[in-house]
Design an enzyme around this catalytic site. Sequence first.
Site, short mmCIF file in Angstrom:
data_model
loop_
_atom_site.label_atom_id
_atom_site.label_comp_id
_atom_site.label_asym_id
_atom_site.label_seq_id
_atom_site.Cartn_x
_atom_site.Cartn_y
_atom_site.Cartn_z
N CYS A 170 42.28 -28.94 -22.36
CA CYS A 170 41.59 -30.15 -21.88
C CYS A 170 40.10 -29.90 -22.00
O CYS A 170 39.55 -28.99 -21.38
CB CYS A 170 41.97 -30.46 -20.43
SG CYS A 170 40.95 -31.77 -19.74
N ASP A 196 27.07 -38.05 -21.83
CA ASP A 196 28.07 -38.29 -22.86
C ASP A 196 27.52 -37.82 -24.21
O ASP A 196 26.35 -38.04 -24.53
CB ASP A 196 28.40 -39.79 -22.92
CG ASP A 196 29.67 -40.06 -23.71
OD1 ASP A 196 30.68 -40.48 -23.11
OD2 ASP A 196 29.67 -39.84 -24.95
N HIS A 242 41.81 -31.21 -12.47
CA HIS A 242 42.34 -32.05 -13.53
C HIS A 242 43.26 -33.15 -13.00
O HIS A 242 44.26 -32.88 -12.35
CB HIS A 242 43.13 -31.21 -14.54
CG HIS A 242 43.66 -32.02 -15.68
ND1 HIS A 242 42.96 -32.19 -16.87
CD2 HIS A 242 44.80 -32.73 -15.83
CE1 HIS A 242 43.66 -32.96 -17.68
NE2 HIS A 242 44.78 -33.30 -17.07
N HIS A 262 41.30 -36.61 -19.12
CA HIS A 262 40.86 -36.00 -17.87
C HIS A 262 40.00 -37.09 -17.23
O HIS A 262 39.01 -37.53 -17.83
CB HIS A 262 40.04 -34.73 -18.16
CG HIS A 262 39.51 -34.02 -16.95
ND1 HIS A 262 39.74 -32.68 -16.70
CD2 HIS A 262 38.71 -34.45 -15.93
CE1 HIS A 262 39.14 -32.31 -15.58
NE2 HIS A 262 38.50 -33.37 -15.10
N HIS A 264 37.60 -39.64 -15.85
CA HIS A 264 36.14 -39.64 -15.89
C HIS A 264 35.62 -41.06 -15.67
O HIS A 264 36.23 -42.03 -16.10
CB HIS A 264 35.61 -39.09 -17.22
CG HIS A 264 36.20 -39.71 -18.44
ND1 HIS A 264 37.45 -39.41 -18.91
CD2 HIS A 264 35.71 -40.65 -19.28
CE1 HIS A 264 37.71 -40.11 -20.00
NE2 HIS A 264 36.68 -40.88 -20.23
#
Length: 122
Positions: free
Chosen positions: A4, A30, A46, A106, A108
């Site tokens: 991940c 990002d 996670h 994951h 976000h």
Amino acid sequence: MENCIFCKIAEKKIPSTTVYEDDELLAFKDINPHAPVHLLVIPKKHYSTLQDAAAAPDLLGKMLALAPRLAEEFGCSVSYDADGAPTRGYKALINSGPDGGQEVYHLHLHVVGGPQPWRGKR
Ligand code: 5GP
Ligand code: ZN
């Protein structure tokens, strides 16, 4: 969670530009920004999707509450002009699942700020 990418970022095994960190959360820029301000807030633990985190409302609340703090720090917070009308602002969004446009599995929260940067984008 093996393989991940955001777990690896949380563990500092992959570099990122960190903008906030505490025991539970990490926020970073990002890599492919859609706007002048494009930050991601992740839990260090996670969770694949928002669906999987539904039983963790305190964590979700902390993630959401971080968005206005980051927006303030990065100059895109909502403010009010002399007439009391809202100005500036940002999007705080969580893409969830394939139909929600999620690419990284994951959890976000995107914080996307600028002059309506999502216009003409997805
Ligand atoms: P999603 O479509 O899953 O909601 O968004 C995933 C976001 O993660 C995308 O905006 C993408 O640019 C960003 N991203 C993917 N890989 C990396 C990476 O390795 N580092 C950083 N900083 N952002 C990433
Ligand atoms: Zn992960």
